[in-house]
Design a protein around this motif. Sequence first.
Motif, PDB file in Angstrom:
ATOM      1  N   TRP A 224      85.329 -31.551  64.721  1.00 16.08           N
ATOM      2  CA  TRP A 224      86.576 -32.230  64.364  1.00 16.08           C
ATOM      3  C   TRP A 224      86.508 -33.717  64.723  1.00 16.08           C
ATOM      4  O   TRP A 224      86.939 -34.565  63.937  1.00 16.08           O
ATOM      5  CB  TRP A 224      87.755 -31.575  65.073  1.00 16.08           C
ATOM      6  CG  TRP A 224      89.031 -32.361  64.916  1.00 16.08           C
ATOM      7  CD1 TRP A 224      89.647 -33.120  65.857  1.00 16.08           C
ATOM      8  CD2 TRP A 224      89.806 -32.488  63.722  1.00 16.08           C
ATOM      9  NE1 TRP A 224      90.765 -33.717  65.347  1.00 16.08           N
ATOM     10  CE2 TRP A 224      90.897 -33.342  64.031  1.00 16.08           C
ATOM     11  CE3 TRP A 224      89.694 -31.966  62.440  1.00 16.08           C
ATOM     12  CZ2 TRP A 224      91.866 -33.677  63.088  1.00 16.08           C
ATOM     13  CZ3 TRP A 224      90.660 -32.299  61.502  1.00 16.08           C
ATOM     14  CH2 TRP A 224      91.723 -33.145  61.820  1.00 16.08           C
ATOM     15  N   ARG A 225      85.957 -34.006  65.882  1.00 15.75           N
ATOM     16  CA  ARG A 225      85.852 -35.406  66.285  1.00 15.75           C
ATOM     17  C   ARG A 225      84.955 -36.204  65.333  1.00 15.75           C
ATOM     18  O   ARG A 225      85.175 -37.400  65.117  1.00 15.75           O
ATOM     19  CB  ARG A 225      85.325 -35.501  67.718  1.00 15.75           C
ATOM     20  CG  ARG A 225      86.337 -35.069  68.774  1.00 15.75           C
ATOM     21  CD  ARG A 225      85.856 -35.367  70.177  1.00 15.75           C
ATOM     22  NE  ARG A 225      84.782 -34.471  70.587  1.00 15.75           N
ATOM     23  CZ  ARG A 225      84.974 -33.303  71.184  1.00 15.75           C
ATOM     24  NH1 ARG A 225      86.200 -32.890  71.445  1.00 15.75           N
ATOM     25  NH2 ARG A 225      83.948 -32.564  71.543  1.00 15.75           N
TER      26      ARG A 225
ATOM     27  N   ASP B  21      87.860 -32.645  59.400  1.00 15.56           N
ATOM     28  CA  ASP B  21      88.053 -31.770  58.238  1.00 15.56           C
ATOM     29  C   ASP B  21      88.883 -30.552  58.658  1.00 15.56           C
ATOM     30  O   ASP B  21      88.383 -29.655  59.342  1.00 15.56           O
ATOM     31  CB  ASP B  21      86.690 -31.316  57.700  1.00 15.56           C
ATOM     32  CG  ASP B  21      86.807 -30.485  56.443  1.00 15.56           C
ATOM     33  OD1 ASP B  21      87.931 -30.092  56.068  1.00 15.56           O
ATOM     34  OD2 ASP B  21      85.757 -30.204  55.819  1.00 15.56           O
ATOM     35  N   PRO B  22      90.153 -30.487  58.246  1.00 16.56           N
ATOM     36  CA  PRO B  22      91.019 -29.370  58.658  1.00 16.56           C
ATOM     37  C   PRO B  22      90.512 -28.005  58.203  1.00 16.56           C
ATOM     38  O   PRO B  22      90.815 -26.990  58.838  1.00 16.56           O
ATOM     39  CB  PRO B  22      92.365 -29.698  57.997  1.00 16.56           C
ATOM     40  CG  PRO B  22      92.332 -31.177  57.785  1.00 16.56           C
ATOM     41  CD  PRO B  22      90.906 -31.495  57.466  1.00 16.56           C
ATOM     42  N   SER B  23      89.740 -27.939  57.121  1.00 19.92           N
ATOM     43  CA  SER B  23      89.271 -26.644  56.605  1.00 19.92           C
ATOM     44  C   SER B  23      88.280 -25.980  57.548  1.00 19.92           C
ATOM     45  O   SER B  23      88.013 -24.776  57.423  1.00 19.92           O
ATOM     46  CB  SER B  23      88.625 -26.830  55.231  1.00 19.92           C
ATOM     47  OG  SER B  23      87.395 -27.521  55.330  1.00 19.92           O
ATOM     48  N   LEU B  24      87.731 -26.742  58.497  1.00 20.58           N
ATOM     49  CA  LEU B  24      86.744 -26.198  59.435  1.00 20.58           C
ATOM     50  C   LEU B  24      87.367 -25.723  60.743  1.00 20.58           C
ATOM     51  O   LEU B  24      86.667 -25.273  61.626  1.00 20.58           O
ATOM     52  CB  LEU B  24      85.678 -27.253  59.721  1.00 20.58           C
ATOM     53  CG  LEU B  24      84.868 -27.721  58.497  1.00 20.58           C
ATOM     54  CD1 LEU B  24      83.906 -28.832  58.890  1.00 20.58           C
ATOM     55  CD2 LEU B  24      84.115 -26.563  57.868  1.00 20.58           C
TER      56      LEU B  24
ATOM     57  N   PHE C 187      92.597 -18.131  60.724  1.00 17.77           N
ATOM     58  CA  PHE C 187      93.673 -18.512  59.813  1.00 17.77           C
ATOM     59  C   PHE C 187      93.617 -17.776  58.479  1.00 17.77           C
ATOM     60  O   PHE C 187      94.598 -17.756  57.736  1.00 17.77           O
ATOM     61  CB  PHE C 187      93.687 -20.021  59.599  1.00 17.77           C
ATOM     62  CG  PHE C 187      94.162 -20.798  60.803  1.00 17.77           C
ATOM     63  CD1 PHE C 187      95.306 -20.415  61.480  1.00 17.77           C
ATOM     64  CD2 PHE C 187      93.466 -21.900  61.265  1.00 17.77           C
ATOM     65  CE1 PHE C 187      95.759 -21.108  62.593  1.00 17.77           C
ATOM     66  CE2 PHE C 187      93.896 -22.606  62.378  1.00 17.77           C
ATOM     67  CZ  PHE C 187      95.050 -22.208  63.050  1.00 17.77           C
ATOM     68  N   ALA C 188      92.485 -17.115  58.187  1.00 25.55           N
ATOM     69  CA  ALA C 188      92.429 -16.266  56.991  1.00 25.55           C
ATOM     70  C   ALA C 188      93.429 -15.123  57.107  1.00 25.55           C
ATOM     71  O   ALA C 188      93.871 -14.550  56.101  1.00 25.55           O
ATOM     72  CB  ALA C 188      91.019 -15.715  56.791  1.00 25.55           C
ATOM     73  N   GLY C 189      93.806 -14.793  58.347  1.00 18.56           N
ATOM     74  CA  GLY C 189      94.789 -13.745  58.577  1.00 18.56           C
ATOM     75  C   GLY C 189      96.176 -14.093  58.089  1.00 18.56           C
ATOM     76  O   GLY C 189      97.044 -13.214  58.016  1.00 18.56           O
ATOM     77  N   MET C 190      96.416 -15.349  57.752  1.00 18.90           N
ATOM     78  CA  MET C 190      97.688 -15.719  57.140  1.00 18.90           C
ATOM     79  C   MET C 190      97.750 -15.218  55.695  1.00 18.90           C
ATOM     80  O   MET C 190      98.820 -14.855  55.196  1.00 18.90           O
ATOM     81  CB  MET C 190      97.872 -17.240  57.176  1.00 18.90           C
ATOM     82  CG  MET C 190      97.928 -17.830  58.566  1.00 18.90           C
ATOM     83  SD  MET C 190      97.995 -19.649  58.566  1.00 18.90           S
ATOM     84  CE  MET C 190      99.588 -19.918  57.782  1.00 18.90           C
TER      85      MET C 190
END
Length: 270
Positions: free
Chosen positions: A200-201, A205-208, A214-217
């Motif tokens: 992230w730093r 990239d938010p998708s990572l 979060f697939a559980g959403m």
Amino acid sequence: MEHGEVLLPGGRVRLVDLSRPLGPTPGEPAPPHLRRITHEEGAELWRLTFGIPESALPAGLGFAGEIVEASTHAATHVDAPFHYAPVSEGRRARTIDEMPLSWFVGPAVVIDVSDLPDGCLVPVEELEERLEEIGHTPSAGDIVLLRTGAGEHWGEEEFFWRGCGLGREAVLYLVERGVRLIGTDAWSLDRPYPVIGEEWRERRDPSLLWPAHFAGMEREYCQIEKLANLEELPPVGATLVCFPVRVERGSGAWVRAVAFVPSEGDERRA
């Protein structure tokens, strides 16, 4: 560790304990705390509470015990859909005490990805290839377990950094085929948290960010993390039983995961 064998109606099976002990360990950033109550303290408690003197007890001793302060995600545990988000599949996400028991017993499918580097994101194509190698197509009720090799470092600080993880597409690939419980011997079904933080730093990239969780959403599923002894299981053929403790409104719960492996040479199959 000797797990023993039992004779079930379907045949004789070998028991394999897949659970980690709940206790302090360098591999947990927020380790559990256990306060142990001695037999002497147990006797003192009865004296103070009921007026029963120690001399009235066998050897002057009472009962030992433990008081535990721990995250429900410490040691071997199951994550409920509520852990990932308040909503799953467009409705309120269920907590661990609301999950069907049928989700936590079924055929174990072990996928060995221990040859992949730590921090690797396992793509769907790789998952399909590994399944093809063991000659298995995921189906409803299967419990898919990833052997990442991270389990070899349990009890070490580096355990938190070890293992590879699934992404959103790989999780959905399994769930869409009826898999409701996915497990790993690593700290998380996602890649190691320090790897995600470093990425992230660098990339922003938010998708990572925790794509497996979060697939559980999108699709309701549970995951079981910090498993042990997956190397003792065959790729297919074992049965996993892993009922979670019924923590009220819990985002997860500790579990004693045990695999039933049909004994070699038994004419009947479990």
